[in-house]
Design a protein around this motif. Structure first.
Motif: not given
Length: 91
Positions: A28-32
């Motif tokens: 749901l969020e970016d990989r970072n």
């Protein structure tokens, strides 16, 4: 256990990469952001482990007689007290 910042970051990268490769897992969020959260969780777990280690060693030091670190008796007591501390946390 002491882990360097670089090794902790590497572990967090491995966690994020492994999750990204898992078909059952959708971000749901970016990989970072996932990597940073994994790093925070790993840091927290390592801090808890240090507290458990310290508590177990303090129990051994509080014995009436001196028990030498590295002896068989010290190792047995350390495992016993370490496990007791882990159980207190409900792990």
């Amino acid at each position: 256990m002491r882990i360097s910042r670089d090794k902790l970051n590497k572990l967090a990268h491995v966690v994020a990469d492994t999750l990204a490769e898992t078909e059952e897992c959708d971000f749901l969020e970016d990989r970072n952001t996932i990597r940073q959260e994994a790093r925070k969780i790993l840091e927290h777990l390592l801090m808890e482990e240090l507290k458990i280690d310290k508590a177990a060693k303090q129990k051994i030091e509080s014995q009436r007689r001196i028990i030498l670190e590295g002896s068989q008796e010290w190792d047995i007591l350390y495992r016993k007290y370490y496990n007791e501390e882990v159980k207190k946390l409900g792990i």
